[in-house]
Write a protein that holds these residues in place. Structure first.
Motif, mmCIF file in Angstrom:
data_model
loop_
_atom_site.group_PDB
_atom_site.id
_atom_site.type_symbol
_atom_site.label_atom_id
_atom_site.label_comp_id
_atom_site.label_asym_id
_atom_site.label_seq_id
_atom_site.Cartn_x
_atom_site.Cartn_y
_atom_site.Cartn_z
ATOM 1 N N UNK A 74 1.422 50.124 46.232
ATOM 2 C CA UNK A 74 0.813 50.349 47.542
ATOM 3 C C UNK A 74 1.732 51.161 48.452
ATOM 4 N N UNK A 75 1.205 52.281 48.901
ATOM 5 C CA UNK A 75 1.831 53.096 49.934
ATOM 6 C C UNK A 75 0.697 53.777 50.682
ATOM 7 N N UNK A 76 0.298 53.234 51.821
ATOM 8 C CA UNK A 76 -0.862 53.738 52.535
ATOM 9 C C UNK A 76 -0.686 53.610 54.035
ATOM 10 N N UNK A 77 -1.216 54.568 54.765
ATOM 11 C CA UNK A 77 -1.234 54.511 56.221
ATOM 12 C C UNK A 77 -2.507 53.854 56.734
ATOM 13 N N UNK A 78 -3.328 53.317 55.832
ATOM 14 C CA UNK A 78 -4.576 52.676 56.232
ATOM 15 C C UNK A 78 -5.774 53.543 55.919
ATOM 16 N N UNK A 79 -6.912 53.181 56.497
ATOM 17 C CA UNK A 79 -8.130 53.907 56.194
ATOM 18 C C UNK A 79 -8.116 55.309 56.801
ATOM 19 N N UNK A 80 -8.853 56.203 56.131
ATOM 20 C CA UNK A 80 -8.955 57.582 56.591
ATOM 21 C C UNK A 80 -9.800 57.637 57.861
ATOM 22 N N UNK A 114 2.246 45.393 44.792
ATOM 23 C CA UNK A 114 3.626 45.652 45.210
ATOM 24 C C UNK A 114 3.624 46.734 46.286
ATOM 25 N N UNK A 115 4.035 46.360 47.491
ATOM 26 C CA UNK A 115 4.202 47.328 48.574
ATOM 27 C C UNK A 115 5.588 47.935 48.419
ATOM 28 N N UNK A 116 5.636 49.200 48.042
ATOM 29 C CA UNK A 116 6.933 49.819 47.798
ATOM 30 C C UNK A 116 7.350 50.766 48.914
ATOM 31 N N UNK A 117 6.428 51.059 49.824
ATOM 32 C CA UNK A 117 6.780 51.943 50.936
ATOM 33 C C UNK A 117 6.108 51.478 52.221
ATOM 34 N N UNK A 118 4.844 51.760 52.389
ATOM 35 C CA UNK A 118 4.154 51.473 53.639
ATOM 36 C C UNK A 118 2.805 50.853 53.343
ATOM 37 N N UNK A 119 2.405 49.866 54.136
ATOM 38 C CA UNK A 119 1.101 49.235 53.957
ATOM 39 C C UNK A 119 0.526 48.918 55.326
ATOM 40 N N UNK A 120 -0.524 49.610 55.673
ATOM 41 C CA UNK A 120 -1.132 49.450 56.986
ATOM 42 C C UNK A 120 -2.615 49.155 56.870
ATOM 43 N N UNK A 121 -3.080 48.273 57.683
ATOM 44 C CA UNK A 121 -4.484 48.119 58.013
ATOM 45 C C UNK A 121 -5.369 47.950 56.780
ATOM 46 N N UNK A 122 -6.562 48.554 56.831
ATOM 47 C CA UNK A 122 -7.566 48.337 55.793
ATOM 48 C C UNK A 122 -7.158 48.806 54.419
ATOM 49 N N UNK A 123 -6.278 49.808 54.359
ATOM 50 C CA UNK A 123 -5.822 50.260 53.053
ATOM 51 C C UNK A 123 -5.035 49.207 52.309
ATOM 52 N N UNK A 124 -4.449 48.266 53.030
ATOM 53 C CA UNK A 124 -3.698 47.161 52.444
ATOM 54 C C UNK A 124 -4.605 45.955 52.219
ATOM 55 N N UNK A 125 -5.495 45.713 53.166
ATOM 56 C CA UNK A 125 -6.369 44.541 53.085
ATOM 57 C C UNK A 125 -7.243 44.595 51.839
ATOM 58 N N UNK A 126 -7.713 45.778 51.479
ATOM 59 C CA UNK A 126 -8.638 45.890 50.347
ATOM 60 C C UNK A 126 -7.932 46.183 49.030
ATOM 61 N N UNK A 127 -6.623 46.042 48.996
ATOM 62 C CA UNK A 127 -5.905 46.238 47.734
ATOM 63 C C UNK A 127 -4.925 45.096 47.513
ATOM 64 N N UNK A 128 -3.715 45.226 48.036
ATOM 65 C CA UNK A 128 -2.678 44.230 47.769
ATOM 66 C C UNK A 128 -3.026 42.830 48.205
ATOM 67 N N UNK A 129 -3.733 42.695 49.317
ATOM 68 C CA UNK A 129 -4.048 41.355 49.809
ATOM 69 C C UNK A 129 -5.160 40.683 49.019
ATOM 70 N N UNK A 130 -5.782 41.388 48.073
ATOM 71 C CA UNK A 130 -6.794 40.757 47.212
ATOM 72 C C UNK A 130 -6.225 40.454 45.830
ATOM 73 N N UNK A 131 -5.004 40.880 45.566
ATOM 74 C CA UNK A 131 -4.375 40.597 44.270
ATOM 75 C C UNK A 131 -4.100 39.100 44.119
ATOM 76 N N UNK A 132 -3.784 38.681 42.886
ATOM 77 C CA UNK A 132 -3.351 37.291 42.692
ATOM 78 C C UNK A 132 -2.193 36.974 43.626
ATOM 79 N N UNK A 133 -1.272 37.904 43.729
ATOM 80 C CA UNK A 133 -0.138 37.764 44.648
ATOM 81 C C UNK A 133 0.357 39.161 44.980
#
Length: 233
Positions: A74-80, A114-133
């Motif tokens: 995960x490396x995202x500034x959030x939704x477009x 795995x957030x390896x750089x940046x995780x913001x807003x919806x781009x994080x909510x719909x990926x890493x936060x839905x993983x097992x961990x």
């Protein structure tokens, strides 16, 4: 940390991951097992096209490789934030990505974020936060909103929010605060391959984020409220 260095530390040369624009995809080997790698780079804004490409990679793994573990990088500034993506239904595309990840978990795929750089807003909510961990590197940046934006939305002054953020992780950005709230299970440093190996073996399959947040003092009411709802159901 750039994605090339990250993959080298996780898998050495035992990977076939490539970047197609901001989209990361491919496979990697760990202890003789093949892992599906799906993710983003370049502080990617998640628009309709990128959300659907990630969803397609997850669905292909379900269809072609049942049970294969999935690692979300995960490396995202959030939704477009573009009118075009709004008109095309970015909310549905991102929800679809989240549903695909959830379906993978339901079908027995281990999913590790795995957030390896940046995780913001919806781009994080719909990926890493839905993983097992979901895990993070110590230098990662995680937030939903900056305090000035939070002040505009909540109508609470920046000074008040800044003061609240000193004692309450919910009001503060930063990877340590997300660990305290339970959103990030742990930080990885040192031997990243060993950390991933441990996560694949021991990460919970149930959602324990509220319980972790209560135990760590970052979210003191969420677990109790969840339990009350379950007791009343």
């Amino acid at each position: 940390m750039d994605w090339h260095t990250l993959l080298q530390r996780l898998f050495g040369d035992a990977h076939a991951v490539q970047a197609d624009g901001d989209f990361l995809h491919g496979t990697a080997q760990l202890d003789g097992a093949t892992l599906a790698i799906v993710g983003t780079t370049g502080h990617a804004p998640i628009g309709v096209a990128l959300a659907l490409r990630q969803a397609r990679a997850v669905l292909d793994t379900l269809a072609l490789h049942p049970g294969r573990a999935i690692v979300l990088l995960i490396d995202t500034q959030g939704q477009q934030l573009r009118r075009r993506d709004e008109l095309l239904g970015i909310n549905r595309a991102m929800a679809h990505l989240g549903c695909c990840i959830d379906q993978a978990r339901r079908q027995g795929h281990r999913v590790i974020g795995l957030v390896y750089d940046q995780a913001l807003s919806g781009g994080f909510i719909t990926s890493g936060l839905i993983a097992d961990a979901c895990y993070a590197l110590p230098e990662a940046e995680i937030r939903v909103m900056r305090i000035p934006a939070m002040a505009r939305v909540t109508k609470i002054s920046e000074e008040r929010l800044t003061a609240l953020s000193k004692d309450n992780p919910v009001f503060a950005p930063g990877v340590q605060n997300y660990v305290a709230m339970g959103g990030i299970r742990a930080l990885w440093s040192g031997d990243l391959a060993a950390a991933l190996r441990d996560a694949l073996a021991h990460a919970p399959t149930d959602d324990v984020r509220a319980a972790d947040g209560a135990e760590r003092g970052g979210r003191q009411l969420a677990a109790a409220v969840v339990q009350r709802v379950l007791d009343a159901a």
